[in-house]
Design an enzyme around this catalytic site. Structure first.
Site, PDB file in Angstrom:
ATOM      1  N   HIS A 174       0.802  -1.210   0.000  1.00  0.00           N
ATOM      2  CA  HIS A 174       0.000   0.000   0.000  1.00  0.00           C
ATOM      3  C   HIS A 174       0.843   1.273   0.000  1.00  0.00           C
ATOM      4  O   HIS A 174       1.972   1.299   0.489  1.00  0.00           O
ATOM      5  CB  HIS A 174      -0.909   0.035   1.240  1.00  0.00           C
ATOM      6  CG  HIS A 174      -1.830  -1.124   1.347  1.00  0.00           C
ATOM      7  ND1 HIS A 174      -2.212  -1.663   2.556  1.00  0.00           N
ATOM      8  CD2 HIS A 174      -2.461  -1.868   0.400  1.00  0.00           C
ATOM      9  CE1 HIS A 174      -3.034  -2.678   2.359  1.00  0.00           C
ATOM     10  NE2 HIS A 174      -3.200  -2.820   1.048  1.00  0.00           N
ATOM     11  N   TYR A 217       1.316   1.242  13.443  1.00  0.00           N
ATOM     12  CA  TYR A 217       2.102   2.155  12.632  1.00  0.00           C
ATOM     13  C   TYR A 217       1.650   3.597  12.780  1.00  0.00           C
ATOM     14  O   TYR A 217       0.487   3.885  13.013  1.00  0.00           O
ATOM     15  CB  TYR A 217       2.148   1.743  11.165  1.00  0.00           C
ATOM     16  CG  TYR A 217       0.835   1.522  10.457  1.00  0.00           C
ATOM     17  CD1 TYR A 217       0.365   2.439   9.526  1.00  0.00           C
ATOM     18  CD2 TYR A 217       0.086   0.365  10.683  1.00  0.00           C
ATOM     19  CE1 TYR A 217      -0.816   2.225   8.839  1.00  0.00           C
ATOM     20  CE2 TYR A 217      -1.095   0.139  10.002  1.00  0.00           C
ATOM     21  CZ  TYR A 217      -1.539   1.082   9.081  1.00  0.00           C
ATOM     22  OH  TYR A 217      -2.712   0.860   8.415  1.00  0.00           O
TER      23      TYR A 217
END
Length: 195
Positions: free
Chosen positions: A67, A137
């Site tokens: 991604h 993240y």
């Protein structure tokens, strides 16, 4: 925090100082001040400020990626695994880069406490190597669904050793539809400010 360079300019491994004793351990998982100092912000022209934290839980064989967000909503990320083990990968998708299409792979686990900085201009993904994994993240840009994009995590030309039997791989429907690198027109070039 120690910064370990990789063979591609941009992605780096971050190793926090871990203080352990009979009671367990303590570590500083992130310090904006130390991050700014280590990344010598004046050379990049602006600080990297993280604005969104995300967390996912996945079982063995789950693959997420590869991604990235298209301009103008590009993202840099710091990723880590706080439970279990993952193989985390960043792929250089900067047109004109001498390392275009090459990847950096690093194992992140609750045991090694490593983190991985994935700059702008790289596609990111991971696979779960343990029974389950909790993955966190930090992003320096908010999520913009209209800018969400990816390349195929199963593209054989990327030559990524995912360390699991592919018949055990579990992907979302969305991640099975991303283009292979050869059919992909990257919105990034070598002149992108990685940070």
């Amino acid at each position: 925090m120690e910064i370990i360079k990789t063979h591609i300019d941009g992605p780096v491994i971050l190793e926090p100082k871990v203080f352990g004793d009979a009671r367990g351990y303590f570590l500083e998982s992130f310090s904006q001040r130390e991050f700014d100092e280590k990344f010598a912000i004046p050379q990049y022209g602006h600080p990297i400020i993280f604005v969104q934290d995300n967390e996912s839980m996945s079982s063995y064989g789950v693959m997420r990626g590869l991604h990235f967000q298209r301009p103008p909503y590009t993202q840099s990320k710091i990723v880590r695994c706080v439970q279990g083990r993952v193989l985390d990968v960043a792929v250089d998708i900067r047109k004109g880069s001498p390392t275009y299409g090459q990847n950096v792979a690093v194992e992140l686990s609750a045991e090694n406490h490593r983190q991985f900085f994935v700059p702008k201009g790289f596609a990111h993904g991971f696979v779960v190597l343990s029974d389950t994994a909790v993955f966190q993240y930090k992003c320096d840009e908010f999520y913009h669904p209209e800018s969400d994009c990816g390349i195929s995590i199963l593209d054989p030309t990327l030559q990524i050793d995912w360390q699991i039997p592919m018949e055990r791989a579990i992907l979302s429907d969305k991640d099975t539809r991303h283009a292979k690198l050869a059919d992909f027109d990257s919105p990034f070039d070598i002149n992108i400010n990685l940070y």
